[in-house]
Design a protein around this motif. Structure first.
Motif, short mmCIF file in Angstrom:
data_model
loop_
_atom_site.label_atom_id
_atom_site.label_comp_id
_atom_site.label_asym_id
_atom_site.label_seq_id
_atom_site.Cartn_x
_atom_site.Cartn_y
_atom_site.Cartn_z
N GLY A 12 0.79 -1.21 0.00
CA GLY A 12 0.00 0.00 0.00
C GLY A 12 0.83 1.27 0.00
N GLU A 13 2.15 1.13 0.13
CA GLU A 13 3.05 2.28 0.12
C GLU A 13 3.63 2.48 -1.28
OE1 GLU A 13 4.03 4.28 2.72
OE2 GLU A 13 2.61 3.31 4.09
N PRO A 14 3.98 3.71 -1.65
CA PRO A 14 4.65 3.92 -2.93
C PRO A 14 6.05 3.31 -2.91
CG PRO A 14 4.61 5.96 -1.64
CD PRO A 14 3.73 4.98 -0.92
N VAL A 15 6.41 2.61 -3.99
CA VAL A 15 7.72 1.98 -4.07
C VAL A 15 8.76 3.05 -4.39
CG1 VAL A 15 9.11 0.26 -5.28
CG2 VAL A 15 6.71 -0.20 -4.82
N ARG A 16 9.74 3.18 -3.49
CA ARG A 16 10.72 4.26 -3.65
C ARG A 16 12.06 3.74 -4.17
NH1 ARG A 16 8.07 5.22 1.24
NH2 ARG A 16 6.81 7.14 1.28
N ALA A 17 12.66 2.83 -3.43
CA ALA A 17 14.00 2.37 -3.78
C ALA A 17 13.97 1.45 -5.01
CB ALA A 17 14.62 1.64 -2.59
#
Length: 532
Positions: free
Chosen positions: A335-340
């Protein structure tokens, strides 16, 4: 994750996925190592209506309390006690209750879409998927632990403290009645870890422990009293002391029960239980560790993991009560935006496994189940195409969870159909019963295999001759030989026998039925002789 409503078409796809997951392998028969004796106990409960003391081949079997056996026995009373599916329905029931618990708890906090993702992830974690269609008590343990942990989270937040405490106590009782002290032990370890995480020991007495203990103690006390009434202290001691405390500590009296491994056993086996979500779990665990103050699932994982690692007896399936916590972590990370970049790699590799797995059911064409393989493969690839063409679903976390569910259930369905003729104990034992006709069958040097399967089929107890040298009467004998053919080699040294059934089962076992005469002094016959 925002509370975006789910369209009716997406809802239908999700429900279709859960149906596929539930049906996959539902009729795969009875496989070693656990299903033969567990199914036998369930069949005995169905026929005798004995729901207090588990019975295997007419004798008390007190390794575990009777909750699972009783529920499966009730299913056997309704659908018949001579097959595998009625008892497997008990596992599906407890797993379904676990998924519903995860769904409703998560929906209140995160919304419907997030709740479906959490439930789908849990349903497709290999450790959970396996026990959900295996005739095993562990599915009931997972339900008890899951309900208790969600009740604890509610109680720790001050949400309806009395109701939450009562539900927690009842769930702890369910966990105990499923598998003994290990159930409350896992719950207790998770709660202690959560108190440490929160740095608030006051919760230990503000969450109404009096209500928790009362609701946990009463059901267990009623069962122990009934067990005492039926068999006295020896039976109570066997189930509570020998099969719980001594088994956990590795005491000598319980050492023969087996499954002893070192401290790091679960570190090695845990990644396999998380398949096919293992790669995604790595960033999920990292996120939970970074936000540990807001992650009660982290306590649920770490506390019991340490406890189980300290225990003397270990099996990979014992990790199952920790898997709902892992599913919550994975769903939160999705549910979180993928950053790395490495996180995107983990997601892309998982998608790659899904796409490759979409064609896996077609392997059935080469494995002897072509119709099943072709049908499952067409449905699998067709579903992936529909998901990819849906602009509201394509490449979303929900799409990944649904795709994993569809591909995994169809692929495993083909696998179960392929392996069933090689692993299922029901057909050869039924064949042995038919060969013997109305004659009595004894079992030879059995270790809870035919003691379960033969009474399940015939509805009668069977004599277990513990050693070849103790054969005292001529007749039909059924046994399972290992790859060294130890039993038949012993027979050839001094018995006259005629072999009627010689059926390989599993990777290294052979089921054999023979008419055997008692040992003749001074004989050394090289092979079986025809029965006169």
């Amino acid at each position: 994750m925002s509370r975006i409503p789910i369209s009716s078409s997406h809802m239908a796809l999700i429900l279709f996925t859960f149906v596929l997951i539930g049906l996959s392998g539902i009729d795969h028969g009875i496989w070693r190592p656990d299903e033969p004796y567990v199914a036998g106990i369930c069949a005995a409960a169905a026929r005798t209506h004995e729901f207090v003391t588990p019975m295997l081949n007419g004798r008390p079997f007190l390794e575990k309390p009777p909750l699972y056996y009783a529920v499966a026995g009730l299913s056997g009373m309704v659908f018949g006690p001579a097959g595998d599916v009625p008892f497997r329905l008990a596992s599906l029931l407890f797993s379904g209750l676990t998924l519903l618990t995860v769904f409703f708890f998560t929906r209140r906090r995160e919304g419907t879409k997030h709740a479906f993702i959490a439930a789908l992830v849990l349903a497709t974690l290999w450790g959970f998927f396996r026990i959900s269609r295996w005739i095993l008590v562990d599915s009931s343990l997972v339900f008890g632990v899951t309900l208790a942990m969600f009740a604890w989270m509610e109680a720790a937040e001050g949400t309806r403290p009395r109701v939450s405490a009562a539900v927690f106590g009842l769930a702890a009782a369910v966990a105990f009645m499923a598998k003994g002290l290990v159930g409350p032990g896992i719950i207790g370890a998770a709660v202690v870890a959560d108190l440490v995480r929160k740095k608030d020991l006051r919760l230990a007495y503000t969450c109404r422990p009096d209500i928790m203990l009362a609701f946990a103690f009463l059901p267990v006390a009623l069962w122990v009293a009934a067990l005492w009434r039926g068999g006295g202290w020896p039976q109570v001691r066997e189930v509570l002391v020998i099969n719980n405390l001594m088994r956990f500590t590795g005491a000598q009296e319980a050492a023969s029960l087996g499954h002893h491994h070192g401290f790091f056993f679960y570190l090695v086996n845990f990644p396999g239980a998380l398949l096919p979500w293992t790669l995604v779990f790595i960033p999920s665990l990292a996120l939970a560790a970074r936000k540990y103050r807001q992650s009660p699932a982290l306590s649920w994982l770490i506390g019991p993991f340490i406890l189980l690692s300290l225990a003397s007896t270990k099996r990979s399936l014992y990790l199952a009560p920790l898997l709902p916590a892992c599913a919550l972590m994975i769903a939160s990370w999705l549910g979180e935006p993928v950053r790395a970049r490495w996180e995107r790699v983990a997601v892309n590799l998982t998608w790659g496994l899904v796409v490759a797995g979409g064609a896996a059911p077609f392997a059935g064409v080469f494995l002897g189940v072509p119709l099943v393989g072709i049908a499952a493969g067409v449905v699998s690839l067709g579903a992936l195409l529909l998901i990819d063409r849906d602009p509201g679903l394509r490449r979303t976390s929900l799409a990944l969870a649904v795709s994993v569910g569809i591909v995994m259930s169809l692929s495993m369905g083909v696998f179960y159909k392929y392996r069933q003729p090689f692993e299922d104990y029901l057909p050869p034992v039924r064949q042995a019963v038919a060969m013997a006709g109305n004659n009595r069958i004894r079992i030879l040097e059995d270790k809870e295999i035919f003691e379960g399967v033969l009474p399940l089929i015939t509805g009668k107890t069977v004599e277990n001759v513990p050693d070849v040298g103790r054969i005292e009467a001529p007749g039909y004998y059924l046994w399972s030989d290992d790859d060294e053919n130890r039993i038949i080699r012993k027979l050839r040294k001094g018995h006259r026998f005629s072999l009627f059934l010689d059926k390989p089962v599993g990777h290294n076992r052979t089921i054999r039925l023979a008419y055997i005469y008692p040992q003749l002094a001074g004989t050394g016959l090289p092979d079986g002789l025809a029965m006169p």
